[in-house]
Design an enzyme around this catalytic site. Structure first.
Site, PDB file in Angstrom:
ATOM      1  N   GLY A  88       0.870  -1.181   0.000  1.00  0.00           N
ATOM      2  CA  GLY A  88       0.000   0.000   0.000  1.00  0.00           C
ATOM      3  C   GLY A  88       0.903   1.226   0.000  1.00  0.00           C
ATOM      4  O   GLY A  88       1.376   1.658   1.056  1.00  0.00           O
ATOM      5  N   GLY A  95       0.298   4.265  -0.645  1.00  0.00           N
ATOM      6  CA  GLY A  95      -0.470   5.515  -0.554  1.00  0.00           C
ATOM      7  C   GLY A  95       0.140   6.464   0.459  1.00  0.00           C
ATOM      8  O   GLY A  95       1.353   6.435   0.723  1.00  0.00           O
ATOM      9  N   ASN A  96      -0.705   7.277   1.058  1.00  0.00           N
ATOM     10  CA  ASN A  96      -0.217   8.332   1.953  1.00  0.00           C
ATOM     11  C   ASN A  96       0.596   7.782   3.118  1.00  0.00           C
ATOM     12  O   ASN A  96       1.714   8.225   3.374  1.00  0.00           O
ATOM     13  CB  ASN A  96      -1.409   9.125   2.497  1.00  0.00           C
ATOM     14  CG  ASN A  96      -1.979  10.081   1.459  1.00  0.00           C
ATOM     15  OD1 ASN A  96      -1.281  10.472   0.515  1.00  0.00           O
ATOM     16  ND2 ASN A  96      -3.229  10.447   1.617  1.00  0.00           N
ATOM     17  N   VAL A  97       0.043   6.829   3.844  1.00  0.00           N
ATOM     18  CA  VAL A  97       0.729   6.325   5.044  1.00  0.00           C
ATOM     19  C   VAL A  97       1.940   5.477   4.648  1.00  0.00           C
ATOM     20  O   VAL A  97       3.033   5.625   5.210  1.00  0.00           O
ATOM     21  CB  VAL A  97      -0.230   5.504   5.941  1.00  0.00           C
ATOM     22  CG1 VAL A  97       0.510   4.964   7.157  1.00  0.00           C
ATOM     23  CG2 VAL A  97      -1.418   6.352   6.383  1.00  0.00           C
ATOM     24  N   ARG A 100     -13.686   4.672  11.582  1.00  0.00           N
ATOM     25  CA  ARG A 100     -12.751   3.687  11.028  1.00  0.00           C
ATOM     26  C   ARG A 100     -13.469   2.362  10.792  1.00  0.00           C
ATOM     27  O   ARG A 100     -13.158   1.622   9.858  1.00  0.00           O
ATOM     28  CB  ARG A 100     -11.594   3.469  11.998  1.00  0.00           C
ATOM     29  CG  ARG A 100     -10.713   4.688  12.250  1.00  0.00           C
ATOM     30  CD  ARG A 100      -9.656   4.352  13.282  1.00  0.00           C
ATOM     31  NE  ARG A 100      -8.756   5.443  13.601  1.00  0.00           N
ATOM     32  CZ  ARG A 100      -9.008   6.391  14.510  1.00  0.00           C
ATOM     33  NH1 ARG A 100     -10.150   6.385  15.181  1.00  0.00           N
ATOM     34  NH2 ARG A 100      -8.113   7.331  14.752  1.00  0.00           N
ATOM     35  N   ASN A 147     -11.836  -3.245   3.484  1.00  0.00           N
ATOM     36  CA  ASN A 147     -10.461  -3.514   3.915  1.00  0.00           C
ATOM     37  C   ASN A 147     -10.210  -4.956   4.370  1.00  0.00           C
ATOM     38  O   ASN A 147      -9.090  -5.456   4.236  1.00  0.00           O
ATOM     39  CB  ASN A 147     -10.041  -2.519   4.997  1.00  0.00           C
ATOM     40  CG  ASN A 147      -9.780  -1.135   4.408  1.00  0.00           C
ATOM     41  OD1 ASN A 147      -9.824  -0.958   3.195  1.00  0.00           O
ATOM     42  ND2 ASN A 147      -9.518  -0.147   5.259  1.00  0.00           N
ATOM     43  N   VAL A 189      -1.637  -1.923   9.767  1.00  0.00           N
ATOM     44  CA  VAL A 189      -1.992  -0.511   9.931  1.00  0.00           C
ATOM     45  C   VAL A 189      -3.421  -0.234   9.437  1.00  0.00           C
ATOM     46  O   VAL A 189      -4.137   0.591  10.001  1.00  0.00           O
ATOM     47  CB  VAL A 189      -0.976   0.391   9.175  1.00  0.00           C
ATOM     48  CG1 VAL A 189      -1.290   1.860   9.352  1.00  0.00           C
ATOM     49  CG2 VAL A 189       0.444   0.097   9.634  1.00  0.00           C
ATOM     50  N   HIS A 226      -8.140   1.190  18.789  1.00  0.00           N
ATOM     51  CA  HIS A 226      -7.767   2.346  17.963  1.00  0.00           C
ATOM     52  C   HIS A 226      -9.043   2.872  17.283  1.00  0.00           C
ATOM     53  O   HIS A 226      -9.218   2.770  16.072  1.00  0.00           O
ATOM     54  CB  HIS A 226      -6.713   1.935  16.933  1.00  0.00           C
ATOM     55  CG  HIS A 226      -6.258   3.053  16.047  1.00  0.00           C
ATOM     56  ND1 HIS A 226      -5.658   4.189  16.533  1.00  0.00           N
ATOM     57  CD2 HIS A 226      -6.325   3.215  14.702  1.00  0.00           C
ATOM     58  CE1 HIS A 226      -5.372   4.995  15.526  1.00  0.00           C
ATOM     59  NE2 HIS A 226      -5.779   4.434  14.406  1.00  0.00           N
TER      60      HIS A 226
HETATM   61  N1  LIG Z   1      -3.540   2.245  12.340  1.00  0.00           N
HETATM   62  C1  LIG Z   1      -3.377   3.558  12.208  1.00  0.00           C
HETATM   63  O1  LIG Z   1      -2.945   4.217  13.156  1.00  0.00           O
HETATM   64  C2  LIG Z   1      -3.701   4.223  10.919  1.00  0.00           C
HETATM   65  C3  LIG Z   1      -4.348   3.551   9.930  1.00  0.00           C
HETATM   66  N2  LIG Z   1      -4.626   4.138   8.731  1.00  0.00           N
HETATM   67  C4  LIG Z   1      -5.246   3.301   7.715  1.00  0.00           C
HETATM   68  O2  LIG Z   1      -4.270   2.931   6.755  1.00  0.00           O
HETATM   69  C5  LIG Z   1      -4.890   2.660   5.511  1.00  0.00           C
HETATM   70  C6  LIG Z   1      -4.179   3.417   4.395  1.00  0.00           C
HETATM   71  O3  LIG Z   1      -4.388   4.815   4.541  1.00  0.00           O
HETATM   72  P1  LIG Z   1      -3.791   5.830   3.443  1.00  0.00           P
HETATM   73  O4  LIG Z   1      -2.386   5.488   3.150  1.00  0.00           O
HETATM   74  O5  LIG Z   1      -4.126   7.185   3.897  1.00  0.00           O
HETATM   75  O6  LIG Z   1      -4.686   5.459   2.169  1.00  0.00           O
HETATM   76  P2  LIG Z   1      -4.318   5.674   0.628  1.00  0.00           P
HETATM   77  O7  LIG Z   1      -5.585   5.546  -0.141  1.00  0.00           O
HETATM   78  O8  LIG Z   1      -3.490   6.897   0.454  1.00  0.00           O
HETATM   79  O9  LIG Z   1      -3.390   4.416   0.295  1.00  0.00           O
HETATM   80  C7  LIG Z   1      -3.850   3.094   0.291  1.00  0.00           C
HETATM   81  C8  LIG Z   1      -3.146   2.371  -0.843  1.00  0.00           C
HETATM   82  O10 LIG Z   1      -3.508   0.988  -0.780  1.00  0.00           O
HETATM   83  C9  LIG Z   1      -3.510   0.519  -2.134  1.00  0.00           C
HETATM   84  N3  LIG Z   1      -4.209  -0.747  -2.220  1.00  0.00           N
HETATM   85  C10 LIG Z   1      -5.538  -0.992  -2.171  1.00  0.00           C
HETATM   86  N4  LIG Z   1      -5.764  -2.312  -2.311  1.00  0.00           N
HETATM   87  C11 LIG Z   1      -4.563  -2.917  -2.426  1.00  0.00           C
HETATM   88  C12 LIG Z   1      -4.142  -4.267  -2.577  1.00  0.00           C
HETATM   89  N5  LIG Z   1      -5.018  -5.268  -2.627  1.00  0.00           N
HETATM   90  N6  LIG Z   1      -2.819  -4.505  -2.670  1.00  0.00           N
HETATM   91  C13 LIG Z   1      -1.923  -3.506  -2.621  1.00  0.00           C
HETATM   92  N7  LIG Z   1      -2.259  -2.211  -2.477  1.00  0.00           N
HETATM   93  C14 LIG Z   1      -3.565  -1.923  -2.374  1.00  0.00           C
HETATM   94  C15 LIG Z   1      -4.182   1.657  -2.894  1.00  0.00           C
HETATM   95  O11 LIG Z   1      -3.951   1.573  -4.291  1.00  0.00           O
HETATM   96  C16 LIG Z   1      -3.559   2.878  -2.236  1.00  0.00           C
HETATM   97  O12 LIG Z   1      -2.415   3.324  -2.938  1.00  0.00           O
HETATM   98  C17 LIG Z   1      -6.363   3.062   5.693  1.00  0.00           C
HETATM   99  O13 LIG Z   1      -7.134   1.924   5.951  1.00  0.00           O
HETATM  100  C18 LIG Z   1      -6.337   3.972   6.905  1.00  0.00           C
HETATM  101  O14 LIG Z   1      -7.558   4.011   7.576  1.00  0.00           O
HETATM  102  C19 LIG Z   1      -4.260   5.421   8.476  1.00  0.00           C
HETATM  103  C20 LIG Z   1      -3.626   6.164   9.439  1.00  0.00           C
HETATM  104  C21 LIG Z   1      -3.306   5.637  10.737  1.00  0.00           C
HETATM  105  O1  LIG Z   2      -8.292   8.503  11.548  1.00  0.00           O
HETATM  106  C1  LIG Z   2      -8.158   7.615  10.700  1.00  0.00           C
HETATM  107  O2  LIG Z   2      -9.092   7.089  10.071  1.00  0.00           O
HETATM  108  C2  LIG Z   2      -6.790   7.124  10.408  1.00  0.00           C
HETATM  109  C3  LIG Z   2      -6.182   6.713  11.657  1.00  0.00           C
HETATM  110  O3  LIG Z   2      -6.374   5.623  12.133  1.00  0.00           O
HETATM  111  C4  LIG Z   2      -5.541   7.757  12.448  1.00  0.00           C
HETATM  112  O4  LIG Z   2      -5.037   8.760  11.897  1.00  0.00           O
HETATM  113  O5  LIG Z   2      -5.516   7.592  13.670  1.00  0.00           O
END
Ligand SMILES: NC(=O)C1=CN([C@@H]2O[C@H](COP(=O)(O)OP(=O)(O)OC[C@H]3O[C@@H](n4cnc5c(N)ncnc54)[C@H](O)[C@@H]3O)[C@@H](O)[C@H]2O)C=CC1
Ligand SMILES: O=C([O-])CC(=O)C(=O)O
EC number: 1.1.1.37
Length: 310
Positions: free
Chosen positions: A7, A9-11, A88, A95, A118, A175
């Site tokens: 993944g 993407g942003n994270v 979430r 997901n 994550v 979380h």
């Molecule tokens: N646990 C935590 O503290 C946090 C969790 N998150 C979660 O992390 C996840 C990602 O967030 P972002 O990076 O902001 O999203 P994003 O949309 O910027 O990136 C996600 C990436 O996953 C890719 N993707 C989707 N399906 C896929 C697959 N089957 N195989 C490979 N790549 C695939 C997408 O093409 C995309 O580039 C979200 O579910 C978000 O809620 C985000 C921030 C903190």
């Molecule tokens: O808020 C969200 O959905 C992404 C995340 O888990 C965080 O930033 O804590």
């Protein structure tokens, strides 16, 4: 040391950025399902190398798991993020399928890896990864508490008007916006309880702001946050790869600790080269115990929705 991030993407990309900038791993593989996307992120990041001075090799691949072979750590950041107004938990429908297939693909090429989960809803995705892979519990770590604790320290630093690095504080529990438990009672400013400096009202506000920290950012950004999440994953990966034995709140399988079993939820852990090396079973007061029990109930309800994918 090799880290794969699924993944890009942003994270995922932010995490790769911090890992390379801080020299935490010698090799980072970014994998994404979107054609050319991970390759582009890797190229952009590698073009930072001369100006920020790192030696990590970052490569990007489109869904080619063979390039992830023998990763020491794999981070799962694939899946959709929430939009303003969402929880979430609403992300589970999309997901869960993504996380399960990613975890299975990873293991074909890196059977000995440690997986950091994550994707949200993170506690349930961690439980899913554990059940779907059958890996020992020390090798599946959900990242949430490191981030929530850093937000807790940020809000405490603002209330105290002191640097966050002088503040020690931890968030346990789920979380989620309503399941997090900022341990205000144990928070300290250089060893002095923060209650010496802040009123109960101020502390309650800090705890409330911390719990909705992710939602606040989602409202401001239009999608969820990435810089602090990426840095928090890198911090956790550093403790694993470099065997730092840091105490980090992580979502891990409980087997009797805190009176709970068969659930992944955030608790203080010692994190080293074997992943989860120890779960610290600290004594909670009655109010914290009550919050923990509610958090457990909410996560169990969410885990029940996994029946269709498991
Ligand atoms: N646990 C935590 O503290 C946090 C969790 N998150 C979660 O992390 C996840 C990602 O967030 P972002 O990076 O902001 O999203 P994003 O949309 O910027 O990136 C996600 C990436 O996953 C890719 N993707 C989707 N399906 C896929 C697959 N089957 N195989 C490979 N790549 C695939 C997408 O093409 C995309 O580039 C979200 O579910 C978000 O809620 C985000 C921030 C903190
Ligand atoms: O808020 C969200 O959905 C992404 C995340 O888990 C965080 O930033 O804590």
């Amino acid at each position: 040391m090799k880290v794969t991030i699924v993944g890009a993407g942003n994270v995922g990309a932010s995490c790769a950025d911090v890992i390379s900038y801080r020299g935490i791993a010698s090799e980072v593989v970014l994998l994404d399902i979107k054609e050319g996307y991970a390759e582009g992120k890797a190229m952009d990041l590698m073009q930072c190398a001369t100006n920020t001075g790192f030696n990590t090799q970052i490569i990007g691949v489109t869904n080619d798991y063979s390039k992830t072979a023998n990763s020491d750590v794999v981070v799962i950041t694939s899946g959709i993020p929430r939009k303003p107004g969402m929880t979430r938990e609403e992300l589970i429908g999309i997901n869960a399928g993504i996380v399960k297939s990613v975890a299975e693909n990873i293991l074909k090429f890196s059977p000995n890896t440690i997986i950091v989960v994550v994707s949200n809803p993170m506690d349930t995705m961690t439980y899913l990864t554990l059940k779907a892979t059958g890996l020992p519990k020390n090798r599946i770590i959900g990242m949430g508490g490191a981030l929530d604790s850093s937000r807790f320290r940020y809000y405490l630093s603002k209330a105290l008007e002191k640097p966050s690095n002088d503040i020690s504080a931890m968030v346990i529990g789920g979380h989620g916006d309503t399941t997090m438990i900022p341990l205000t009672r144990l928070a300290s400013y250089n060893g002095i309880p923060v209650s010496e400096f802040l009123s109960q009202e101020a502390l309650d506000k800090v705890a409330a702001d911390t719990m909705v920290g992710g939602a606040t950012l989602t409202g401001l950004l239009g999608t969820s946050a990435w810089y602090a999440p990426g840095a928090s994953v890198a911090y956790l990966v550093d403790s694993i790869l470099n065997n730092q034995h840091k105490m980090i709140a992580c979502s891990v399988l409980l087997e009797g600790e805190y009176g709970q079993s068969d659930i992944c939820i955030g608790v203080p852990c010692i994190i080293g080269r074997n992943g989860v090396e120890q779960i610290l079973n600290i004594e909670l007061n009655d109010s914290e115990k009550e919050k923990f029990a509610k958090s457990v109930d909410a996560i169990r309800n969410m885990n029940a929705d996994l029946a269709s994918v498991l």
